[in-house]
Design a protein around this motif. Structure first.
Motif, mmCIF file in Angstrom:
data_model
loop_
_atom_site.group_PDB
_atom_site.id
_atom_site.type_symbol
_atom_site.label_atom_id
_atom_site.label_comp_id
_atom_site.label_asym_id
_atom_site.label_seq_id
_atom_site.Cartn_x
_atom_site.Cartn_y
_atom_site.Cartn_z
ATOM 1 N N PRO A 12 0.813 -1.223 0.000
ATOM 2 C CA PRO A 12 0.000 0.000 0.000
ATOM 3 C C PRO A 12 0.845 1.271 0.000
ATOM 4 O O PRO A 12 1.924 1.327 0.598
ATOM 5 C CB PRO A 12 -0.799 -0.114 1.310
ATOM 6 N N LYS A 13 0.346 2.284 -0.721
ATOM 7 C CA LYS A 13 0.982 3.598 -0.736
ATOM 8 C C LYS A 13 -0.004 4.617 -0.177
ATOM 9 O O LYS A 13 -1.197 4.327 -0.004
ATOM 10 C CB LYS A 13 1.358 3.984 -2.176
ATOM 11 N N ARG A 14 0.480 5.810 0.081
ATOM 12 C CA ARG A 14 -0.390 6.845 0.646
ATOM 13 C C ARG A 14 -1.443 7.278 -0.382
ATOM 14 O O ARG A 14 -1.233 7.197 -1.598
ATOM 15 C CB ARG A 14 0.436 8.050 1.091
ATOM 16 N N THR A 15 -2.546 7.760 0.109
ATOM 17 C CA THR A 15 -3.606 8.282 -0.741
ATOM 18 C C THR A 15 -3.141 9.569 -1.418
ATOM 19 O O THR A 15 -2.459 10.391 -0.801
ATOM 20 C CB THR A 15 -4.872 8.562 0.096
ATOM 21 N N GLN A 16 -3.486 9.737 -2.689
ATOM 22 C CA GLN A 16 -3.058 10.905 -3.463
ATOM 23 C C GLN A 16 -4.225 11.851 -3.733
ATOM 24 O O GLN A 16 -5.383 11.431 -3.833
ATOM 25 C CB GLN A 16 -2.443 10.462 -4.791
ATOM 26 N N ASN A 17 -3.895 13.132 -3.860
ATOM 27 C CA ASN A 17 -4.896 14.155 -4.179
ATOM 28 C C ASN A 17 -5.119 14.299 -5.682
ATOM 29 O O ASN A 17 -6.113 14.875 -6.119
ATOM 30 C CB ASN A 17 -4.459 15.513 -3.619
ATOM 31 N N ARG A 18 -4.196 13.781 -6.443
ATOM 32 C CA ARG A 18 -4.255 13.899 -7.907
ATOM 33 C C ARG A 18 -3.427 12.760 -8.488
ATOM 34 O O ARG A 18 -2.409 12.371 -7.920
ATOM 35 C CB ARG A 18 -3.690 15.261 -8.335
ATOM 36 N N PHE A 19 -3.864 12.219 -9.643
ATOM 37 C CA PHE A 19 -3.129 11.118 -10.267
ATOM 38 C C PHE A 19 -2.618 11.578 -11.623
ATOM 39 O O PHE A 19 -3.392 12.054 -12.466
ATOM 40 C CB PHE A 19 -4.022 9.888 -10.426
ATOM 41 N N ILE A 20 -1.302 11.438 -11.844
ATOM 42 C CA ILE A 20 -0.671 11.921 -13.075
ATOM 43 C C ILE A 20 0.240 10.840 -13.645
ATOM 44 O O ILE A 20 0.986 10.196 -12.902
ATOM 45 C CB ILE A 20 0.169 13.191 -12.808
ATOM 46 N N ILE A 21 0.158 10.637 -14.953
ATOM 47 C CA ILE A 21 1.142 9.808 -15.631
ATOM 48 C C ILE A 21 1.919 10.706 -16.605
ATOM 49 O O ILE A 21 1.339 11.552 -17.280
ATOM 50 C CB ILE A 21 0.524 8.602 -16.381
ATOM 51 N N GLU A 22 3.229 10.528 -16.640
ATOM 52 C CA GLU A 22 4.093 11.281 -17.557
ATOM 53 C C GLU A 22 4.847 10.287 -18.417
ATOM 54 O O GLU A 22 5.312 9.260 -17.917
ATOM 55 C CB GLU A 22 5.064 12.164 -16.778
ATOM 56 N N TYR A 23 4.983 10.576 -19.707
ATOM 57 C CA TYR A 23 5.570 9.610 -20.620
ATOM 58 C C TYR A 23 6.198 10.307 -21.825
ATOM 59 O O TYR A 23 6.051 11.522 -22.005
ATOM 60 C CB TYR A 23 4.519 8.586 -21.072
ATOM 61 N N LYS A 24 6.886 9.522 -22.612
ATOM 62 C CA LYS A 24 7.654 10.007 -23.770
ATOM 63 C C LYS A 24 6.778 10.822 -24.727
ATOM 64 O O LYS A 24 5.618 10.498 -24.950
ATOM 65 C CB LYS A 24 8.269 8.809 -24.489
ATOM 66 N N LYS A 25 7.379 11.858 -25.300
ATOM 67 C CA LYS A 25 6.633 12.794 -26.144
ATOM 68 C C LYS A 25 5.932 12.110 -27.310
ATOM 69 O O LYS A 25 4.782 12.410 -27.626
ATOM 70 C CB LYS A 25 7.586 13.872 -26.675
ATOM 71 N N ASP A 26 6.633 11.175 -27.993
ATOM 72 C CA ASP A 26 6.036 10.556 -29.179
ATOM 73 C C ASP A 26 5.313 9.252 -28.868
ATOM 74 O O ASP A 26 4.910 8.522 -29.787
ATOM 75 C CB ASP A 26 7.088 10.328 -30.264
ATOM 76 N N ALA A 27 5.122 8.946 -27.585
ATOM 77 C CA ALA A 27 4.360 7.740 -27.209
ATOM 78 C C ALA A 27 2.882 8.089 -27.075
ATOM 79 O O ALA A 27 2.500 9.262 -27.040
ATOM 80 C CB ALA A 27 4.891 7.164 -25.898
ATOM 81 N N SER A 28 2.046 7.068 -27.009
ATOM 82 C CA SER A 28 0.609 7.251 -26.840
ATOM 83 C C SER A 28 0.145 6.419 -25.658
ATOM 84 O O SER A 28 0.354 5.200 -25.635
ATOM 85 C CB SER A 28 -0.130 6.818 -28.117
ATOM 86 N N ALA A 29 -0.458 7.057 -24.666
ATOM 87 C CA ALA A 29 -0.906 6.361 -23.461
ATOM 88 C C ALA A 29 -2.353 6.716 -23.149
ATOM 89 O O ALA A 29 -2.794 7.842 -23.392
ATOM 90 C CB ALA A 29 -0.016 6.707 -22.279
ATOM 91 N N THR A 30 -3.079 5.755 -22.598
ATOM 92 C CA THR A 30 -4.497 5.918 -22.282
ATOM 93 C C THR A 30 -4.691 6.179 -20.794
ATOM 94 O O THR A 30 -4.047 5.566 -19.950
ATOM 95 C CB THR A 30 -5.271 4.642 -22.661
ATOM 96 N N LEU A 31 -5.590 7.099 -20.463
ATOM 97 C CA LEU A 31 -6.085 7.310 -19.099
ATOM 98 C C LEU A 31 -7.490 7.869 -19.233
ATOM 99 O O LEU A 31 -7.671 9.033 -19.576
ATOM 100 C CB LEU A 31 -5.189 8.280 -18.328
ATOM 101 N N ASN A 32 -8.499 7.005 -18.990
ATOM 102 C CA ASN A 32 -9.871 7.456 -19.199
ATOM 103 C C ASN A 32 -10.850 6.532 -18.480
ATOM 104 O O ASN A 32 -10.499 5.415 -18.090
ATOM 105 C CB ASN A 32 -10.206 7.491 -20.691
ATOM 106 N N TYR A 33 -12.069 7.023 -18.341
ATOM 107 C CA TYR A 33 -13.136 6.227 -17.743
ATOM 108 C C TYR A 33 -13.733 5.297 -18.790
ATOM 109 O O TYR A 33 -14.061 5.717 -19.903
ATOM 110 C CB TYR A 33 -14.223 7.149 -17.192
ATOM 111 N N ASN A 34 -13.844 4.000 -18.448
ATOM 112 C CA ASN A 34 -14.443 3.001 -19.326
ATOM 113 C C ASN A 34 -15.849 2.714 -18.816
ATOM 114 O O ASN A 34 -16.023 2.072 -17.779
ATOM 115 C CB ASN A 34 -13.582 1.730 -19.319
ATOM 116 N N ALA A 35 -16.862 3.225 -19.533
ATOM 117 C CA ALA A 35 -18.249 3.100 -19.065
ATOM 118 C C ALA A 35 -18.706 1.654 -19.008
ATOM 119 O O ALA A 35 -19.465 1.260 -18.111
ATOM 120 C CB ALA A 35 -19.165 3.915 -19.979
ATOM 121 N N GLU A 36 -18.260 0.836 -19.961
ATOM 122 C CA GLU A 36 -18.680 -0.561 -19.996
ATOM 123 C C GLU A 36 -18.164 -1.333 -18.780
ATOM 124 O O GLU A 36 -18.851 -2.174 -18.218
ATOM 125 C CB GLU A 36 -18.182 -1.217 -21.286
#
Length: 327
Positions: free
Chosen positions: A209-233
């Motif tokens: 376990p880690k501490r609870t966060q106030n905000r969640f951020i992912i940082e990644y390579k400029k020319d890469a493509s990463a997903t972070l979104n709500y999946n309704a299904e």
């Protein structure tokens, strides 16, 4: 007879009230004209030839947008011609958020935005957003519209807990020449004013376990493509697990997706971290193999969680037991 007349009057009055709470034709025509000017300014803010041109256009865009929004019931005008300005609504349409970005000549970005409330009388209630991200050493903060973590919002997911509405915002920050970011944070309203961030991202169910966060951020390579979104299904947030392409975990600009996925489930008023979402992803932290995976085995439209896999495994075991008894 009297009762029927009374009901008819009620319907007429109700219909008139509903009609009054909509943009009238004159207001709509006026906003269409103003949108043409806003469209030009927004395009110059996004794609002007140099920083000075972009900044001047942005400085004109802000008051022009505020002036347009002062039109009674402007909330009902979509501003859908502003292709470089993101306009996001929650499910309950109690507000909308405008956000846009301005690129500096050094490759960094500054963000601008505003929250327009959906008022009953159609009058403008606006909260301008002031990008504080470049000046904040600590990104795990809670603040109001004057201490906003600037980004371009691309989705809003609405949650309910204990008679209060919570809005999960998903944003993108082009960041700089080497990396980009995706941001997930909570928005709620306290005494009618917006509050960004809060202790809503829990890692209590992780093996470590880690501490609870106030905000969640992912940082990644400029020319890469990463997903972070709500999946309704799936009724959960899904995002790419990232690893350093050069085995340098301290350098976020080297991070790329490894075809594994993590997520968050909304439980008791918090987003609780799910360490592994899809059953057909690579083991976490492993570099993708050179040979492509068999895509026939992957069903992104109906992915399985770990719970689904366990239930499927138990069902197969029960079937095997039943078959052995019959034999």
């Amino acid at each position: 007879m009297v009762k029927n007349i009374f009901l008819l009057l009620l319907l007429v009055i109700s219909g008139s009230c509903l009609q009054a709470q909509r943009l009238n034709p004159a207001g709509y025509a006026q906003l269409q004209q103003q949108q043409d000017s806003l469209q030009y300014l927004s395009q110059q803010t996004f794609g002007g030839k140099d920083e000075d041109t972009r900044q001047k256009a942005c400085d004109r865009l802000i008051p022009a947008l505020v002036h347009a929004l002062k039109t009674p019931y402007s909330f009902y005008f979509p501003f859908d011609s502003l292709k470089t300005v993101s306009t996001q609504y929650p499910k309950d349409s109690t507000f909308r958020i405008f956000t846009w970005a301005l690129e500096k000549d050094n490759g960094f970005y500054r963000h601008y935005g505003a929250i327009q409330m959906n008022t009953k009388d159609g009058q403008l209630k606006l909260f301008p957003l002031f990008d504080n991200s470049d000046y904040a050493a600590n990104v795990d903060t809670v603040g109001d519209n004057k201490a906003w973590f600037g980004c371009l919002y691309y989705n809003i997911s609405q949650q309910h807990f204990f008679n209060q509405e919570y809005y999960t915002l998903f944003g993108w920050d082009a960041n700089n020449l080497r990396s980009q970011k995706k941001i997930m944070e909570m928005l709620r309203f306290k005494n009618g004013r917006p509050i960004f961030g809060g202790p809503f991202f829990s890692f209590a169910e992780d093996s470590v376990p880690k501490r609870t966060q106030n905000r969640f951020i992912i940082e990644y390579k400029k020319d890469a493509s990463a997903t972070l979104n709500y999946n309704a299904e799936m009724d959960m947030v899904v995002y790419d697990h990232l690893i350093s392409q050069t085995d340098e975990p301290g350098k976020k600009y080297t991070y790329v997706p490894d075809m594994d996925y993590e997520g968050f489930k909304w439980k008791a008023g918090k987003w609780v971290h799910v360490n592994k979402v899809f059953n057909d992803a690579l083991p976490q932290g492993k570099v993708p193999v050179q040979q492509p995976l068999d895509q026939r085995k992957k069903n992104i439209m109906h992915p399985q969680t770990e719970e689904d896999m366990e239930a499927e495994k138990k069902a197969k075991q029960e079937q095997q037991k039943a078959a052995r008894k019959k034999g």
